[in-house]
Design an enzyme around this catalytic site. Structure first.
Site, PDB file in Angstrom:
ATOM      1  N   ASN A 155     -66.630 109.786  57.672  1.00 18.13           N
ATOM      2  CA  ASN A 155     -67.231 109.225  56.452  1.00 18.13           C
ATOM      3  C   ASN A 155     -68.554 109.887  56.062  1.00 18.13           C
ATOM      4  O   ASN A 155     -68.826 110.094  54.881  1.00 18.13           O
ATOM      5  CB  ASN A 155     -67.405 107.708  56.589  1.00 18.13           C
ATOM      6  CG  ASN A 155     -68.175 107.307  57.822  1.00 18.13           C
ATOM      7  OD1 ASN A 155     -68.169 108.015  58.825  1.00 18.13           O
ATOM      8  ND2 ASN A 155     -68.846 106.185  57.761  1.00 18.13           N
ATOM      9  N   GLY A 231     -67.336 105.376  65.290  1.00 15.49           N
ATOM     10  CA  GLY A 231     -65.988 105.286  64.738  1.00 15.49           C
ATOM     11  C   GLY A 231     -65.458 103.880  64.859  1.00 15.49           C
ATOM     12  O   GLY A 231     -66.218 102.911  64.828  1.00 15.49           O
ATOM     13  N   SER A 232     -64.145 103.785  65.048  1.00 14.84           N
ATOM     14  CA  SER A 232     -63.513 102.462  64.990  1.00 14.84           C
ATOM     15  C   SER A 232     -63.533 101.756  66.343  1.00 14.84           C
ATOM     16  O   SER A 232     -63.640 102.392  67.396  1.00 14.84           O
ATOM     17  CB  SER A 232     -62.064 102.606  64.517  1.00 14.84           C
ATOM     18  OG  SER A 232     -61.329 103.303  65.479  1.00 14.84           O
ATOM     19  N   PRO A 234     -60.977 100.110  67.928  1.00 10.93           N
ATOM     20  CA  PRO A 234     -59.882 100.431  68.852  1.00 10.93           C
ATOM     21  C   PRO A 234     -60.106 101.759  69.586  1.00 10.93           C
ATOM     22  O   PRO A 234     -59.801 101.880  70.776  1.00 10.93           O
ATOM     23  CB  PRO A 234     -58.644 100.516  67.942  1.00 10.93           C
ATOM     24  CG  PRO A 234     -59.011  99.728  66.728  1.00 10.93           C
ATOM     25  CD  PRO A 234     -60.492  99.864  66.551  1.00 10.93           C
ATOM     26  N   ALA A 236     -63.016 103.029  70.302  1.00  6.15           N
ATOM     27  CA  ALA A 236     -64.092 102.761  71.278  1.00  6.15           C
ATOM     28  C   ALA A 236     -63.514 102.127  72.540  1.00  6.15           C
ATOM     29  O   ALA A 236     -63.942 102.437  73.655  1.00  6.15           O
ATOM     30  CB  ALA A 236     -65.140 101.851  70.659  1.00  6.15           C
ATOM     31  N   GLU A 253     -71.179 103.191  68.329  1.00  7.39           N
ATOM     32  CA  GLU A 253     -71.562 102.679  67.010  1.00  7.39           C
ATOM     33  C   GLU A 253     -70.278 102.428  66.239  1.00  7.39           C
ATOM     34  O   GLU A 253     -69.604 103.380  65.829  1.00  7.39           O
ATOM     35  CB  GLU A 253     -72.413 103.710  66.257  1.00  7.39           C
ATOM     36  CG  GLU A 253     -73.737 104.050  66.905  1.00  7.39           C
ATOM     37  CD  GLU A 253     -74.733 102.905  66.854  1.00  7.39           C
ATOM     38  OE1 GLU A 253     -74.539 101.952  66.085  1.00  7.39           O
ATOM     39  OE2 GLU A 253     -75.703 102.955  67.622  1.00  7.39           O
ATOM     40  N   GLU A 468     -79.425 103.393  68.714  1.00  5.07           N
ATOM     41  CA  GLU A 468     -79.924 104.754  68.566  1.00  5.07           C
ATOM     42  C   GLU A 468     -81.173 104.716  67.686  1.00  5.07           C
ATOM     43  O   GLU A 468     -81.359 103.773  66.915  1.00  5.07           O
ATOM     44  CB  GLU A 468     -78.834 105.659  67.975  1.00  5.07           C
ATOM     45  CG  GLU A 468     -77.670 105.817  68.952  1.00  5.07           C
ATOM     46  CD  GLU A 468     -76.508 106.660  68.435  1.00  5.07           C
ATOM     47  OE1 GLU A 468     -76.442 106.905  67.226  1.00  5.07           O
ATOM     48  OE2 GLU A 468     -75.669 107.040  69.270  1.00  5.07           O
TER      49      GLU A 468
HETATM   50  N1  NAI Z   1     -68.580 104.184  61.737  1.00  6.75           N
HETATM   51  C1  NAI Z   1     -67.592 103.414  61.476  1.00  6.75           C
HETATM   52  O1  NAI Z   1     -67.760 102.256  61.499  1.00  6.75           O
HETATM   53  C2  NAI Z   1     -66.279 103.985  61.180  1.00  6.75           C
HETATM   54  C3  NAI Z   1     -65.210 103.135  61.167  1.00  6.75           C
HETATM   55  N2  NAI Z   1     -63.995 103.622  60.920  1.00  6.75           N
HETATM   56  C4  NAI Z   1     -62.914 102.645  60.916  1.00  6.75           C
HETATM   57  O2  NAI Z   1     -61.844 103.159  61.661  1.00  6.75           O
HETATM   58  C5  NAI Z   1     -60.680 103.190  60.880  1.00  6.75           C
HETATM   59  C6  NAI Z   1     -59.842 104.340  61.328  1.00  6.75           C
HETATM   60  O3  NAI Z   1     -60.497 105.578  61.086  1.00  6.75           O
HETATM   61  P1  NAI Z   1     -60.315 106.761  62.118  1.00  6.75           P
HETATM   62  O4  NAI Z   1     -60.696 108.044  61.560  1.00  6.75           O
HETATM   63  O5  NAI Z   1     -58.949 106.667  62.679  1.00  6.75           O
HETATM   64  O6  NAI Z   1     -61.424 106.365  63.206  1.00  6.75           O
HETATM   65  P2  NAI Z   1     -61.470 106.781  64.701  1.00  6.75           P
HETATM   66  O7  NAI Z   1     -62.356 105.849  65.406  1.00  6.75           O
HETATM   67  O8  NAI Z   1     -60.097 106.925  65.224  1.00  6.75           O
HETATM   68  O9  NAI Z   1     -62.116 108.240  64.649  1.00  6.75           O
HETATM   69  C7  NAI Z   1     -63.469 108.533  64.898  1.00  6.75           C
HETATM   70  C8  NAI Z   1     -63.572 109.773  65.783  1.00  6.75           C
HETATM   71  O10 NAI Z   1     -62.977 109.495  67.047  1.00  6.75           O
HETATM   72  C9  NAI Z   1     -62.015 110.479  67.370  1.00  6.75           C
HETATM   73  N3  NAI Z   1     -60.980 109.852  68.181  1.00  6.75           N
HETATM   74  C10 NAI Z   1     -59.885 109.164  67.756  1.00  6.75           C
HETATM   75  N4  NAI Z   1     -59.153 108.759  68.810  1.00  6.75           N
HETATM   76  C11 NAI Z   1     -59.805 109.174  69.918  1.00  6.75           C
HETATM   77  C12 NAI Z   1     -59.541 109.068  71.316  1.00  6.75           C
HETATM   78  N5  NAI Z   1     -58.446 108.440  71.764  1.00  6.75           N
HETATM   79  N6  NAI Z   1     -60.396 109.617  72.194  1.00  6.75           N
HETATM   80  C13 NAI Z   1     -61.501 110.266  71.758  1.00  6.75           C
HETATM   81  N7  NAI Z   1     -61.793 110.415  70.444  1.00  6.75           N
HETATM   82  C14 NAI Z   1     -60.965 109.875  69.531  1.00  6.75           C
HETATM   83  C15 NAI Z   1     -61.540 110.952  66.010  1.00  6.75           C
HETATM   84  O11 NAI Z   1     -60.891 112.196  66.119  1.00  6.75           O
HETATM   85  C16 NAI Z   1     -62.851 110.998  65.257  1.00  6.75           C
HETATM   86  O12 NAI Z   1     -63.561 112.163  65.590  1.00  6.75           O
HETATM   87  C17 NAI Z   1     -61.191 103.244  59.458  1.00  6.75           C
HETATM   88  O13 NAI Z   1     -60.284 102.750  58.566  1.00  6.75           O
HETATM   89  C18 NAI Z   1     -62.401 102.372  59.545  1.00  6.75           C
HETATM   90  O14 NAI Z   1     -62.038 101.033  59.439  1.00  6.75           O
HETATM   91  C19 NAI Z   1     -63.772 104.948  60.694  1.00  6.75           C
HETATM   92  C20 NAI Z   1     -64.804 105.840  60.673  1.00  6.75           C
HETATM   93  C21 NAI Z   1     -66.159 105.398  60.888  1.00  6.75           C
HETATM   94  N1  LIG Z   2     -72.895 104.966  61.481  1.00 10.14           N
HETATM   95  C1  LIG Z   2     -72.712 104.945  60.147  1.00 10.14           C
HETATM   96  C2  LIG Z   2     -73.760 105.024  59.302  1.00 10.14           C
HETATM   97  C3  LIG Z   2     -75.110 105.263  59.717  1.00 10.14           C
HETATM   98  C4  LIG Z   2     -76.077 105.410  58.828  1.00 10.14           C
HETATM   99  C5  LIG Z   2     -77.451 105.735  59.215  1.00 10.14           C
HETATM  100  O1  LIG Z   2     -77.721 106.004  60.391  1.00 10.14           O
HETATM  101  O2  LIG Z   2     -78.285 105.747  58.336  1.00 10.14           O
HETATM  102  C6  LIG Z   2     -71.309 104.882  59.680  1.00 10.14           C
HETATM  103  O3  LIG Z   2     -71.065 104.692  58.494  1.00 10.14           O
HETATM  104  O4  LIG Z   2     -70.427 105.046  60.510  1.00 10.14           O
END
Ligand code: NAI
Ligand SMILES: N/C(=C\C=C\C(=O)O)C(=O)O
Length: 487
Positions: A155, A231-232, A234, A236, A253, A468
């Site tokens: 994102n 990231g997400s 699940p 984590a 985070e 952080e």
């Molecule tokens: N900061 C946040 O709060 C974020 C939340 N999300 C949420 O997660 C949902 C899914 O998005 P995704 O891109 O699938 O998030 P994700 O959590 O799967 O991906 C984030 C990172 O983790 C890596 N990753 C995925 N599976 C992994 C594993 N088993 N081991 C190590 N690394 C792994 C991905 O390649 C990416 O670099 C979104 O719809 C949203 O709801 C997504 C991105 C950021």
């Molecule tokens: N971690 C995220 C945003 C952080 C913003 C900031 O440090 O100012 C996110 O959207 O995943």
């Protein structure tokens, strides 16, 4: 830079060298739905090479003084800043965000992350206590931990990756970064600047690819003792399981289901535009975005009318259009997921006041297959609905009324997440009182997303583990030792 079929082809960056990979993934332009780039599909072999390079670089880098490391970070910040426009264009194309946001937020913040940690690393002090009756002096020293795995989402690609790389290397660690496979381009562009900035080979390594393949190889590697992940929830959970046998240090985070609480004495002229922005900035794809708006009943109808009017003015457009407020969502799969919540809300009897299925999206023919949707406001929705409980991570927000302060605090806290809340009121006493009672790592009152990087950033409950920021990141990326001297 290699090219296949005229498309951009990225390479891993290991030990200061760009290296091709044996297989590649397609990466899509979210504004057209077309493949425009190939990303290495790395796995165990590439992680092994990166660990070797990071291990070799650690003794030299960790023994440099903070001042020397700080100078390298400052040079990198300058080089990124000189490439600001090029990086902003790349982020906009790769992620689907507007060029305006990339120019004014993502890339400036990536530059600032390096400048900020280049400065803050110079100002840490350690503790010392004395036990004169025993003739003892105690003090602490901190040392970098070793090789850090840094895993970031799609994102805010360069913004969030540099938020991890900067404090990790400032503290003397060497790193292996794994950006999201959906948005890898700006991390790869940054690698082209590392040598000129004076970052020695092996200090920053970047391996591209998917979570299950390269991410898991990285987090389960026995020689990688700490993991910073955004990231997400699940994912984590999976990372926690894989790292548990090695007792790794973890910073997580995660997501949010962030409430905005709007009291009847709020200044609506400020609150409404800010709440539109907090709901829909970056297509609602920021973990800090508002997705549950609680409005005191006496101003509910007025708020709703004005909020919907302001949302309809939020312009969805081609990401390269400088006047667009919102671009395309990250992927077809994500667009479908976000839309599925609106369908569920309808089936539950909620009303969609504007956006998806109500208003018409106008896009040029070339962008018809892009992943666009209109900002959408849902009302008449129950607190138990999945739209009020789950992270949608898209341009969708729910508006509901409340009566009393106690009631709204209880409802705001009734989800599994606890990341960021906003409170709108003209009463100083009330904002302090409510802020203290909210289960939320961050509370913005009468504003949103004003960041003070010195202070802790992170969530409670399912929104994460750890914080952080200047001191928190320093503590995470170092090991502390207590030394006792008897004199
Ligand atoms: N900061 C946040 O709060 C974020 C939340 N999300 C949420 O997660 C949902 C899914 O998005 P995704 O891109 O699938 O998030 P994700 O959590 O799967 O991906 C984030 C990172 O983790 C890596 N990753 C995925 N599976 C992994 C594993 N088993 N081991 C190590 N690394 C792994 C991905 O390649 C990416 O670099 C979104 O719809 C949203 O709801 C997504 C991105 C950021
Ligand atoms: N971690 C995220 C945003 C952080 C913003 C900031 O440090 O100012 C996110 O959207 O995943």
């Amino acid at each position: 830079m290699a090219a296949r079929g005229g498309l951009l082809m990225l390479e891993n960056f290991i030990g200061g060298t760009f290296l091709p990979c044996s297989s590649y993934l397609d990466s899509y332009d979210p504004s057209t739905g077309e493949v425009y780039c190939h990303v290495p599909n790395s796995g165990e072999e590439e992680v092994e090479a990166a660990v070797e390079a990071a291990r070799a670089a650690f003794p030299g880098w960790s023994s440099r003084s903070p001042q020397e490391r700080s100078q390298v970070l400052q040079r990198l910040a300058d080089l990124l800043e000189q490439s600001l426009e090029e990086l902003a264009q790349a982020e906009c194309k790769d992620q689907g965000k507007t060029i305006t946001l990339a120019r004014t937020m993502d890339i400036p913040r990536a530059v600032h992350n390096f400048r900020f940690f280049a400065s803050s690393i110079l100002h840490h002090t350690s503790e010392c206590t004395q036990m004169d009756h025993l003739g003892c002096l105690h003090y602490t020293v901190r040392a970098p931990v070793g090789i850090a795995a840094l895993i970031s989402p799609w994102n805010l690609p360069l913004y969030l990756l540099t938020w991890k790389i900067a404090p990790a290397i400032a503290a003397g660690n060497t790193v292996i970064a794994k950006p999201s496979e959906l948005t890898s381009v700006t991390a790869w562009m940054m690698c082209r600047l590392l040598e000129k900035a004076g970052v020695p080979p092996g200090v920053v390594n970047v391996v591209f690819g998917t979570g299950p393949r390269v991410g898991e190889a990285l987090v389960s590697h026995p020689d990688v003792p700490l993991i910073s992940f955004t990231g997400s929830q699940p994912t984590a959970e999976r990372i926690t399981q894989l790292s548990a046998p090695h007792c790794k240090k973890l910073s997580l985070e995660l997501g949010g289901k962030n409430p905005a609480i709007i009291f009847e004495d709020a200044n609506l002229d400020e609150c409404i535009p800010t709440t539109v922005r907090s709901s829909f900035a970056n297509q609602g794809e920021i973990c800090l975005c508002t997705s549950r708006i609680f409005v005191q009943r006496s101003i509910y109808n007025e708020f709703l009318k004005r909020f919907v009017e302001a949302t309809r003015m939020w312009k969805v457009g081609v990401p390269s259009d400088p006047s667009a407020d919102m671009g395309a969502l990250i992927s077809q799969a994500h667009l479908e997921k976000v839309r599925s919540y609106i369908k569920k809300a309808r089936l539950e009897g909620a009303r969609i006041l504007c956006g998806e299925g109500v208003d018409t999206l106008n896009l040029p023919p070339r962008n018809q297959a892009g992943y666009f949707m209109l900002p959408t406001v849902i009302t008449d929705v129950k607190d138990e609905s999945c739209c009020m409980k789950e992270e949608i991570f898209g341009p969708v927000t729910c508006v509901v009324p409340f009566d009393s302060e106690e009631e709204v605090i209880q409802r705001a806290n009734s989800v599994k997440y606890g990341l960021a809340a906003t409170v709108w009121s003209g009463s100083v006493g009330r904002v302090h009182r409510v802020a203290k009672k909210l289960q939320s790592g961050l509370v913005w009152t009468n504003c949103w997303l004003i960041r003070e990087l010195n202070l802790p950033f992170g969530g409670m409950k399912s929104s994460g583990v750890g914080r952080e920021g200047a001191r928190d990141s320093y503590e995470f990326f170092t090991e502390v030792k207590t030394i006792t001297v008897k004199h």
